[in-house]
Design a protein around this motif. Sequence first.
Motif, PDB file in Angstrom:
ATOM      1  N   ASN A  35     -10.166  33.404  37.819  1.00 36.40           N
ATOM      2  CA  ASN A  35      -8.767  33.554  38.210  1.00 36.40           C
ATOM      3  C   ASN A  35      -8.547  33.642  39.710  1.00 36.40           C
ATOM      4  O   ASN A  35      -7.489  33.287  40.187  1.00 36.40           O
ATOM      5  CB  ASN A  35      -8.165  34.797  37.554  1.00 36.40           C
ATOM      6  N   ASN A  42      -8.744  28.491  46.431  1.00 33.61           N
ATOM      7  CA  ASN A  42      -8.265  29.604  45.619  1.00 33.61           C
ATOM      8  C   ASN A  42      -8.633  30.946  46.260  1.00 33.61           C
ATOM      9  O   ASN A  42      -7.839  31.881  46.281  1.00 33.61           O
ATOM     10  CB  ASN A  42      -8.904  29.487  44.240  1.00 33.61           C
ATOM     11  N   PHE A 350      19.667  44.136  38.456  1.00 31.63           N
ATOM     12  CA  PHE A 350      18.401  43.553  38.038  1.00 31.63           C
ATOM     13  C   PHE A 350      18.080  43.945  36.604  1.00 31.63           C
ATOM     14  O   PHE A 350      17.739  43.100  35.783  1.00 31.63           O
ATOM     15  CB  PHE A 350      17.273  43.979  38.972  1.00 31.63           C
TER      16      PHE A 350
ATOM     17  N   LEU B  98       3.368  27.211  42.966  1.00 33.07           N
ATOM     18  CA  LEU B  98       2.472  28.368  43.076  1.00 33.07           C
ATOM     19  C   LEU B  98       2.539  29.252  41.835  1.00 33.07           C
ATOM     20  O   LEU B  98       1.557  29.891  41.464  1.00 33.07           O
ATOM     21  CB  LEU B  98       2.823  29.199  44.312  1.00 33.07           C
ATOM     22  N   PRO B 102      -3.462  28.744  38.986  1.00 35.90           N
ATOM     23  CA  PRO B 102      -4.400  29.543  38.180  1.00 35.90           C
ATOM     24  C   PRO B 102      -4.719  30.880  38.840  1.00 35.90           C
ATOM     25  O   PRO B 102      -5.288  31.761  38.192  1.00 35.90           O
ATOM     26  CB  PRO B 102      -5.644  28.655  38.104  1.00 35.90           C
ATOM     27  N   ASN B 103      -4.355  31.006  40.112  1.00 38.45           N
ATOM     28  CA  ASN B 103      -4.641  32.255  40.814  1.00 38.45           C
ATOM     29  C   ASN B 103      -3.707  33.360  40.321  1.00 38.45           C
ATOM     30  O   ASN B 103      -2.492  33.295  40.518  1.00 38.45           O
ATOM     31  CB  ASN B 103      -4.471  32.040  42.314  1.00 38.45           C
ATOM     32  N   PHE B 104      -4.307  34.351  39.682  1.00 34.86           N
ATOM     33  CA  PHE B 104      -3.536  35.423  39.044  1.00 34.86           C
ATOM     34  C   PHE B 104      -2.603  36.130  40.020  1.00 34.86           C
ATOM     35  O   PHE B 104      -1.409  36.283  39.784  1.00 34.86           O
ATOM     36  CB  PHE B 104      -4.519  36.415  38.424  1.00 34.86           C
ATOM     37  N   LEU B 105      -3.159  36.540  41.165  1.00 31.67           N
ATOM     38  CA  LEU B 105      -2.373  37.317  42.136  1.00 31.67           C
ATOM     39  C   LEU B 105      -1.181  36.528  42.636  1.00 31.67           C
ATOM     40  O   LEU B 105      -0.045  37.019  42.653  1.00 31.67           O
ATOM     41  CB  LEU B 105      -3.264  37.688  43.326  1.00 31.67           C
ATOM     42  N   ILE B 106      -1.446  35.260  43.045  1.00 33.34           N
ATOM     43  CA  ILE B 106      -0.380  34.451  43.619  1.00 33.34           C
ATOM     44  C   ILE B 106       0.733  34.229  42.611  1.00 33.34           C
ATOM     45  O   ILE B 106       1.918  34.428  42.909  1.00 33.34           O
ATOM     46  CB  ILE B 106      -0.945  33.091  44.082  1.00 33.34           C
ATOM     47  N   ILE B 109       2.815  37.409  42.226  1.00 35.36           N
ATOM     48  CA  ILE B 109       3.668  37.704  43.380  1.00 35.36           C
ATOM     49  C   ILE B 109       4.887  36.797  43.362  1.00 35.36           C
ATOM     50  O   ILE B 109       6.029  37.242  43.543  1.00 35.36           O
ATOM     51  CB  ILE B 109       2.879  37.523  44.700  1.00 35.36           C
ATOM     52  N   GLU B 115      11.983  36.474  39.921  1.00 30.20           N
ATOM     53  CA  GLU B 115      12.797  37.260  39.008  1.00 30.20           C
ATOM     54  C   GLU B 115      13.732  38.196  39.759  1.00 30.20           C
ATOM     55  O   GLU B 115      14.855  38.428  39.337  1.00 30.20           O
ATOM     56  CB  GLU B 115      11.908  38.048  38.035  1.00 30.20           C
ATOM     57  N   PHE B 116      13.255  38.744  40.873  1.00 33.05           N
ATOM     58  CA  PHE B 116      14.115  39.689  41.578  1.00 33.05           C
ATOM     59  C   PHE B 116      15.280  38.975  42.248  1.00 33.05           C
ATOM     60  O   PHE B 116      16.427  39.381  42.107  1.00 33.05           O
ATOM     61  CB  PHE B 116      13.316  40.502  42.603  1.00 33.05           C
ATOM     62  N   ARG B 118      16.602  36.109  41.536  1.00 30.54           N
ATOM     63  CA  ARG B 118      17.491  35.458  40.577  1.00 30.54           C
ATOM     64  C   ARG B 118      18.464  36.440  39.938  1.00 30.54           C
ATOM     65  O   ARG B 118      19.570  36.065  39.575  1.00 30.54           O
ATOM     66  CB  ARG B 118      16.653  34.855  39.451  1.00 30.54           C
ATOM     67  N   TYR B 255      17.787  32.671  47.517  1.00 32.31           N
ATOM     68  CA  TYR B 255      18.426  32.782  46.189  1.00 32.31           C
ATOM     69  C   TYR B 255      18.343  31.450  45.456  1.00 32.31           C
ATOM     70  O   TYR B 255      17.830  31.370  44.341  1.00 32.31           O
ATOM     71  CB  TYR B 255      19.880  33.199  46.386  1.00 32.31           C
ATOM     72  N   PHE B 259      16.002  29.691  41.988  1.00 33.71           N
ATOM     73  CA  PHE B 259      16.490  28.885  40.864  1.00 33.71           C
ATOM     74  C   PHE B 259      15.776  27.537  40.838  1.00 33.71           C
ATOM     75  O   PHE B 259      15.399  27.040  39.780  1.00 33.71           O
ATOM     76  CB  PHE B 259      17.999  28.663  40.975  1.00 33.71           C
TER      77      PHE B 259
END
Lengths: 372, 376
Positions: A35, A42, A350, B98, B102-106, B109, B115-116, B118, B255, B259
Motif C-alpha cells: 500500500n 509510491n 458537514f 490521487l 493504491p497509496n493508502f495514505l494519499i 487524505i 468530503e469536507f 463538498r 469547492y 466536485f
Amino acid sequence: MKSAPRPFFRNRDQMIPGRPAPVTQVGVLGWLRTNLFSSWFNTLLTVAALVLLWRIVPPLLGWTVFNADFSGETGEECTAAGACWAWVDQRINQFLYGFYPPRAYWRVNVALLLLIPAVAYVLFDKLPYAKYGRWYSLSYPVIAAILLIGGFGIERVPTDQFGGFMLNLVAGLAGIALSLPIGILLALGRRAKLPVVRYASVIFIEVVRGVPLITLLFVAIIILELFLPPRVSLAQLVRVMVMITAFSSAYMSEVIRGGLQSIPSGQDEAAQAMGLSYWKKMRLVILPQALKISIPGIVNTFIGLFKDTTLVVTIGLFDILGQARLLQTNPDWIGKVDHETFLLAALFFFVICFSMSRYSINLERRLDTTRR
Amino acid sequence: MGGPSRGVILQLLLVLAVALFFAFVVANTKANLERAGLSAGYGFLWDTSAFDINQRLISYDSTNTYGRAFIVGGLNTVLVASMGVIAATIIGFLAGILRLSPNFLISRIVTVYVEFTRNVPLLLQIIFWWVILLALPRVRDSIQVGAFYLNNRGVRMPAPVFEQGSVVLLIGLVVGVVATILVARWARARQDATGHKFPVGWTGLGLVVGLPLVLFLITGRPIGLDLPEMGRFNLQGGFNITPELVALWLALSTYTGSFISEIVRGGILSVNKGQTEAAGALGLPSGLTLRKVILPQAMRAIVPPLTSQYLNLTKNSSLAVAIGYQDLVSIGDTILNQSGQALEVISIYMVTYLSLSLLTSTFMNWYNGRIALVER
C-alpha cells in the motif's frame, strides 16, 4: 536384469507442507509494502503525505483541543494560544435559535423531535402503523408551522425572529418538502405532448437554472414588492423560501427528467395497453422506476439546497452564518472567535450533508435490483 | 375523442392562468412604479455612476456611466470565473486520480479533503478564507515570499512592463503556437501512416517557449518586471491582487475542484477494467496507461458533467457580493440602490449569466463532439 533406472525426480510419498509466505508479503509489513512502498514513486508520495500530516494534524489538534480555552464570560478571558471555545457555553443558543424568544425554545425542540418520526415514515416502509404514519408525515409541515409561528392559542412569534441554525433547517426542510413534488410536475411538463405545457416548463426551468440563486433572492426582496398590489406584503422568510424552492425545483426536475428518459418506452406502452390513465400510468409504473434511478441526483440536490440556505445572509437574514458574523463583531468576543464560529458552523453542515450523501449511497445499493 | 379535446382545454386554461398572472403583475408593477416616480427603461445606463470601483480590468472612475460600471463588473466576473475554472480543473483531476491511488495514505487524505469541502456551504468557505486573509499583517509588516508581499490588502506581485518591441514577442508566441499545432498534425498523420513517432512535446516546447525567448534576447529585453518595493509607508510598484479576489478564487476552485474530482473518479471507474489489463499486457507503464488508454475513454463520461460544474462555478462567483469583490452582481446591487431601476438591473444579470452559460456550454459541446466515440 538391470534394475529400473533411478527416476530423475525422486517420487515423494507425501505432500510438501506449504511454506509460509515471505514476511515481506503478509501482515503489517506486507500491507505496508503493497500500500505504501510498492515503487519509488509510491514511496515518494507516502513520504510527502507523512510530512503533510505532520505539518497539519499536530498543530490543528493543539489549536482546537490542547491549547484551547473552554471557559470564560467574554473573549478577554481567552488567553491561551489556541482556540477560544468559551463562546459556545455563553452564546450557543443565539447560534442555534437566533432571536427566537428563549421562553419558546421548547417549541423548536418539540418540532425537531416530531420531525424524526415524520422523516422515518417517509424513508422506511417496514414500520408499525405505516398507514397512519404516512398521514402524519403529510400533516407534519402544518404542525411544525403552528408550533414555530404560533396561533391557535400559542403565543405568536414573528418569522423575522427566526435565526441561527434553526433558520437553515426551516428553509432547507421546507425547500426539500416542496421542491420534490414541484420538480416532478416540471419534469413531466417538460416531457408532455401538450406544447403549451411543455414550453412553459422549459422556459421556467432554463431561466431559473441560468441565473445564480443570489439574483433570485434579490428579486425576492426587491422585485416581488413591485409585482404585488400595495399593502400586500409577504414576510421576508416566505419570499426567500419561495425563491429557494423555485430554484431547487428547476434543478430537481432536470434530475428526474434524466430518470424518466432512462425508462424504456416499452414500460409506457405496456401501461397504456393495460388501459391505465396518464396519472395512474405515471404513479404506478413510470415514476417509481424513474425516481429510484434518480435517487443519487435527488439527494445531491437536497444537499445543495440545504447548503444554499446560507445565502439568506446576503439579504439580511441572520442564519447560522449571520450569527457567526454577529459574534465575530460582538464587542465581548471581537477578534477571538473568527475561526471558531466558522468551524462549528461548518461542522453542523458537514454532519448533516455527509450523512445525507452516505444514506443515498446506501439506498442506491439497496434499491439496485439489476446487479447481483 | 375525449383525450385531445381535454388536452386543448387544459392548455387553454394554462394560457389563461399565465396571461392573468402576467396582467396582474404588470398592472401592479406599473402602479407601483408610478407611485415611486420611476420610469422604466434602460436610459439610466448613460447616467453618471458617481461611485468608485477599486478592482477593475479597464479604466474606470466615478465620472463614468452606469453602463461602463456594468462592463467593469462583468469583466470581473469573467476574470474570477476563468481563473476558478482553470484552478478547479487542475485540482479536480489531481484529486480524482490521487483518490484512486493504491497509496493508502494519499487516497485517505484526498478523501477527507473532498468530503469536507463538498459538504460545507461555499459561502461559509468564501467568508472563511476572506477573514483569514484580512488577518494577515498590515502593509508595513508584509510577509515577503520571494518577490511577493502578503498583507491584509492582498498579494502584491511583480508586474510585467511592456516596452517598445514587445509586439515582436507576441508575434513570436503566436507563430510558435501555430507552428506547434501544424507539427502535431503532421506528426500524427505520419505516425498513422508509418508508425514512426516524432517528439512533438519537445518540439512544441522549443517553439512556444524557445522562439519568444530568443526574440526576447535579440530585441534587447523589451519586457521588464516592475518589482514591488517597500517604501516608507506603503508598498510601491508591482501589481496588487485584492484579498477579496484571492479568497473568492481559493474558495471557488477548492469547492468546485472537489466536485470535479468526484466526476473524474466516476469517469475513470467507468472504464472497463479489461482496458487497464490489456494495456498492462502490451507492456505500457502505468503513467502511459492512464494518459493514453484510461483518460481518453474516461473523458467521454467526464465532459458533460464537467460542463455543468463550470457553469455552477460561474454562477457561484456571484457570492462575491458577500465579501465585497466587485463582480457583476455586487456592482449591479450598488447601481440598483442608487438608481432604483430594479427590473432593468435584474434583467441585465439574467442576460449576462444566460449568455455566459450559453458560451461555456457551446464550447464544451464542441469539445465533447471532438472526443466522442466515433462508431465505425
